[in-house]
Design an enzyme around this catalytic site. Sequence first.
Site, PDB file in Angstrom:
ATOM      1  N   GLY A  86       0.820  -1.203   0.000  1.00 12.42           N
ATOM      2  CA  GLY A  86       0.000   0.000   0.000  1.00 12.42           C
ATOM      3  C   GLY A  86       0.856   1.257   0.000  1.00 12.42           C
ATOM      4  O   GLY A  86       1.137   1.801  -1.061  1.00 12.42           O
ATOM      5  N   SER A 182       4.804  -5.545  -3.433  1.00 11.29           N
ATOM      6  CA  SER A 182       4.571  -4.113  -3.535  1.00 11.29           C
ATOM      7  C   SER A 182       5.264  -3.358  -2.398  1.00 11.29           C
ATOM      8  O   SER A 182       6.471  -3.512  -2.217  1.00 11.29           O
ATOM      9  CB  SER A 182       3.061  -3.835  -3.571  1.00 11.29           C
ATOM     10  N   TYR A 183       4.515  -2.569  -1.608  1.00 12.30           N
ATOM     11  CA  TYR A 183       5.162  -1.841  -0.518  1.00 12.30           C
ATOM     12  C   TYR A 183       5.648  -2.779   0.595  1.00 12.30           C
ATOM     13  O   TYR A 183       6.396  -2.350   1.475  1.00 12.30           O
ATOM     14  CB  TYR A 183       4.240  -0.764   0.051  1.00 12.30           C
ATOM     15  N   ASP A 384       3.487  -5.399 -15.125  1.00 10.36           N
ATOM     16  CA  ASP A 384       3.121  -4.411 -14.112  1.00 10.36           C
ATOM     17  C   ASP A 384       3.790  -3.084 -14.441  1.00 10.36           C
ATOM     18  O   ASP A 384       5.010  -3.028 -14.611  1.00 10.36           O
ATOM     19  CB  ASP A 384       3.577  -4.906 -12.738  1.00 10.36           C
ATOM     20  N   HIS A 436       1.136  -6.993 -11.350  1.00 12.79           N
ATOM     21  CA  HIS A 436       1.593  -6.639 -10.002  1.00 12.79           C
ATOM     22  C   HIS A 436       1.325  -7.763  -9.007  1.00 12.79           C
ATOM     23  O   HIS A 436       2.153  -8.041  -8.148  1.00 12.79           O
ATOM     24  CB  HIS A 436       0.870  -5.362  -9.575  1.00 12.79           C
TER      25      HIS A 436
END
Length: 462
Positions: A86, A182-183, A384, A436
Amino acid sequence: MAAQMTLLLVCILTSSIYVTIMGLTYDEQQELDRIKELPGQPQVSFSQFSGYVKVNEDHGRALFYWLTEATSNPEKKPLTLWLNGGPGCSSVAYGASEEIGPFRINKTASSLYLNKYSWNGEANILFLESPAGVGFSYTNTSSDLKDSGDKRTAQDAIIFLIRWMSRFPQYKYRDFYLSGESYAGHYIPQLALKIVEYNKGASHPIINLKGILVGNAVTDNYYDSLGTISYWWSHSIISDTTYKSILKSCNFSSENSSEKCDAAVNYAMTHEFGNIDQYSIYTPSCTASTANNTMKSLRLKNSLIRRRISGYDPCTENYAEKYYNRPDVQKAMHANSTGIPYKWTACSDVLIRNWKDSDVSMLPTYKKLIDAGLRIWVFSGDTDSIVPVTATRFSLNHLNLKIKTKWYPWYVGGQVGGWTELYKGLTFATVRGAGHEVPLLQPQRALVLFQSFLAGKALPKS
């Protein structure tokens, strides 16, 4: 460091005190957390548990977890913690419900069906909604939602693990892995380093961490930004003119964005991207009225965008939000027991907007983890455009690692699954045709990658 070790040792003591205060043995607490059956769930043979673990009594912070044990011989299988990024997105919404978990949610959110490529065929999978304010995880101190950041997230996560393993002591010395995307490219290396430092202060490893597996990971602000713009241009998403304009206007080394840079990037997104799913550029985007979540989630950060993951069915995020807001589902999962005054959402916009500290680069942390001897795999879905393969390659190249096995294609079912290169201390792999959320777009290839990672074996050459 000494103060940090003292704090963590206090956490162990308070965790055991907490169980005593509750007046329950760990067996009794586990039974309270046992999921008998989820609404609309097909019959399964494996056990599930979910519930809360307090990580800060003063502020009233508690993190929500969901454990799906292995489908066979769970007592012999490793434990893997999965985190989504996020910052501010739920591992229940994404990792559990549309990527590596055992169930998928149907379009009406009335029932679940099995995911034949679930990772709990290989390991016991522990999903954690982190930090407080994500999904069902909560805080009784509202200011916590406006000053979250990397440091507190890592600290709360290790406290969670210590206390969770006191509740589930059968996992305390089990081979343990961290994974996510991701994060979580920040969350996972930061938590891994916390665990490494914590284990140094004990006579034996309290948390038997063996390795980390991170996909499409936010890694380094400068190289990620440069690699993202390069991906946009090389995949014909933006024009030559806009590409040159962004490179001319944006200083990727600066933490502050200029008006010219913002204007150039905004022009690309508004006028040139078109209605594509930026997290999977060759697949259809969701046409539902709520599908604008993708564009709403884009935030300028270091001249580019705040990384957030989005769903792919491409509307599966919507199904999750319907399902996990059902009172019968929350009751079955022992969730929302305190009556959170807002709906469960896949991502928290409040956390995304108010993230207070974020490491500029994870490369120094990777170097420490390599020195600690952990198994480190980084993978990247190659369709992605949010945290693209070029960004990851630019970042990892600046670790200057020695190549052990040169670049080669790896295979699944007679087809190229992607490409990989093995370095001294780290393995990098691409996943062909994945966006992603790699396990969502290419579930079989993702499962082979996970199996190879756990086995410590190179990806198959044929």
